[in-house]
Design a protein around this motif. Structure first.
Motif, short mmCIF file in Angstrom:
data_model
loop_
_atom_site.label_atom_id
_atom_site.label_comp_id
_atom_site.label_asym_id
_atom_site.label_seq_id
_atom_site.Cartn_x
_atom_site.Cartn_y
_atom_site.Cartn_z
N GLU A 16 0.86 -1.18 0.00
CA GLU A 16 0.00 0.00 0.00
C GLU A 16 0.90 1.24 0.00
O GLU A 16 2.04 1.20 0.48
CB GLU A 16 -0.91 0.00 1.23
CG GLU A 16 -1.84 -1.20 1.34
CD GLU A 16 -2.96 -1.19 0.30
OE1 GLU A 16 -3.05 -0.20 -0.47
OE2 GLU A 16 -3.74 -2.16 0.27
N GLU A 17 0.42 2.35 -0.51
CA GLU A 17 1.28 3.51 -0.72
C GLU A 17 1.86 4.09 0.57
O GLU A 17 2.91 4.72 0.56
CB GLU A 17 0.51 4.60 -1.48
CG GLU A 17 -0.67 5.16 -0.74
CD GLU A 17 -1.39 6.26 -1.50
OE1 GLU A 17 -2.20 6.98 -0.89
OE2 GLU A 17 -1.12 6.43 -2.71
N ASN A 18 1.19 3.85 1.70
CA ASN A 18 1.66 4.38 2.98
C ASN A 18 2.39 3.33 3.82
O ASN A 18 2.65 3.55 5.01
CB ASN A 18 0.49 4.94 3.79
CG ASN A 18 -0.59 3.90 4.06
OD1 ASN A 18 -0.71 2.92 3.32
ND2 ASN A 18 -1.37 4.10 5.10
N CYS A 19 2.73 2.21 3.23
CA CYS A 19 3.30 1.08 3.98
C CYS A 19 4.57 1.47 4.73
O CYS A 19 4.66 1.33 5.95
CB CYS A 19 3.57 -0.08 3.02
SG CYS A 19 4.37 -1.51 3.81
N ILE A 20 5.56 1.93 4.01
CA ILE A 20 6.85 2.22 4.64
C ILE A 20 6.73 3.40 5.61
O ILE A 20 7.30 3.38 6.70
CB ILE A 20 7.93 2.49 3.58
CG1 ILE A 20 8.17 1.21 2.75
CG2 ILE A 20 9.24 2.94 4.23
CD1 ILE A 20 9.16 1.38 1.64
N GLU A 21 6.00 4.42 5.23
CA GLU A 21 5.83 5.59 6.10
C GLU A 21 5.24 5.18 7.45
O GLU A 21 5.72 5.62 8.50
CB GLU A 21 4.92 6.62 5.43
CG GLU A 21 4.73 7.88 6.27
CD GLU A 21 3.86 8.91 5.58
OE1 GLU A 21 3.77 10.04 6.11
OE2 GLU A 21 3.26 8.60 4.54
N GLU A 22 4.22 4.34 7.44
CA GLU A 22 3.59 3.93 8.70
C GLU A 22 4.52 3.04 9.52
O GLU A 22 4.59 3.15 10.75
CB GLU A 22 2.27 3.21 8.42
CG GLU A 22 1.18 4.13 7.90
CD GLU A 22 -0.19 3.74 8.40
OE1 GLU A 22 -0.29 3.07 9.44
OE2 GLU A 22 -1.17 4.12 7.73
N MET A 23 5.25 2.15 8.86
CA MET A 23 6.15 1.26 9.59
C MET A 23 7.28 2.04 10.26
O MET A 23 7.63 1.80 11.41
CB MET A 23 6.70 0.18 8.66
CG MET A 23 5.68 -0.87 8.28
SD MET A 23 6.40 -2.21 7.28
CE MET A 23 5.05 -3.40 7.34
#
Length: 296
Positions: free
Chosen positions: A99-106
């Motif tokens: 998902e486009e926010n995957c790395i940012e959230e992790m």
């Protein structure tokens, strides 16, 4: 100078041309900016390399392609880590999507919890037409929620610590309580503490690695899907089943050697009975005694 830590997105490839472009597109769409892509290829014979080379000039970030001599999937995963320049490793398999926010959230969760050893997320599923059917439906029903009943929640994050090993259902399916490699992110330097993926394993090498981390530090699971795991006929699990490759018969031995003191009493007794030298000697003596009594 970028203040965000560099994240290495590691893609071990082999004949992944069918779905690889969609995988790469999901990287291009990430809201997190400080990334690089590390591709380690095991001599693909399809369009995998062409897709990577065309992607390089289109990307907003560095893309590195390394040609790896095939020595098993674990060796290819490890080569990705060794070539990575980032502080963090984010695996993404050639048929999966973020998902486009995957790395940012992790990374955001890591910032709030710097002492954890690994961040994972729930995952949703892409079911290809060739995998539609009762078997897939049953698999999803069984493995959709890997952490069911296992965790304590805090701010929509599930917390796993060493107490997981003591649970009565730890040794019951699903054995992987964390997730597939595409669903996790961890610090690269963790390998200095626990080592790399085991190259002698084919099916359980991912969660064997996760559990080595869990022995040292807690693991957090973001309680929403940030990756899409693709189910299709050509995925590695199906290929292993066709070739009758099975690591599960040595899983208990790994638990006995590496995790015995962390397990619940029932599992401890079962594994000691199965593997300890003392138990083997006692069983042998009982057998000889019974044989002797029958002879008399």
């Amino acid at each position: 100078m970028n203040s965000l830590p560099l994240v290495s997105i590691c893609i071990p490839t082999f004949n992944g041309g069918k779905y690889l472009q969609e995988t790469l597109n999901s990287i291009q769409e990430q809201t997190y900016s400080n990334i690089e892509v590390i591709v380690s290829d095991d001599k693909s014979m399809d369009k995998t390399l062409d897709i990577i080379e065309k992607f390089k000039p289109q990307s907003k970030f560095p893309v590195f392609l390394y040609h790896h001599k095939p020595k098993g999937i674990g060796a290819n995963w490890n080569n990705c880590i060794k070539k990575a320049n980032g502080e963090f490793i984010k695996f993404l398999f050639q048929d999966d999507v973020m998902e486009e926010n995957c790395i940012e959230e992790m990374i955001s969760i890591y910032d709030e919890n710097p002492a954890v050893g690994l961040i994972a997320s729930k995952r949703s599923f892409i079911i290809e037409q060739n995998a539609v059917g009762e078997n897939t439906n049953n698999w999803i029903k069984k493995y959709e929620d890997l952490q069911s009943g296992l965790t304590q929640k805090k701010n929509n994050v599930l917390i796993l610590d060493k107490l997981v090993f003591k649970r009565n259902d730890f040794r019951k399916p699903p054995f992987n309580k964390i997730g597939e490699p595409s669903a996790v992110l961890f610090r690269k330097d963790i390998v200095n503490k626990i080592g790399y993926f085991r190259t002698d394993l084919r099916q359980i090498l991912d969660y064997e690695f996760w559990y080595r981390i869990l022995k040292q530090q807690p693991i957090l699971i973001i309680n929403k899907p940030l990756v899409k795991f693709r189910i299709h006929q050509d995925q590695t699990t199906n290929e292993n089943n066709k070739r009758h490759i099975n690591d599960y018969n040595i899983y208990d031995k790994i638990l006995f050697k590496e995790y015995l003191n962390l397990l619940g009493e029932e599992d401890k007794l079962r594994l000691k009975h199965k593997y300890s030298l003392v138990s083997k000697i006692i069983r042998k003596l009982k057998f000889l005694f019974n044989v002797k009594m029958k002879v008399k």
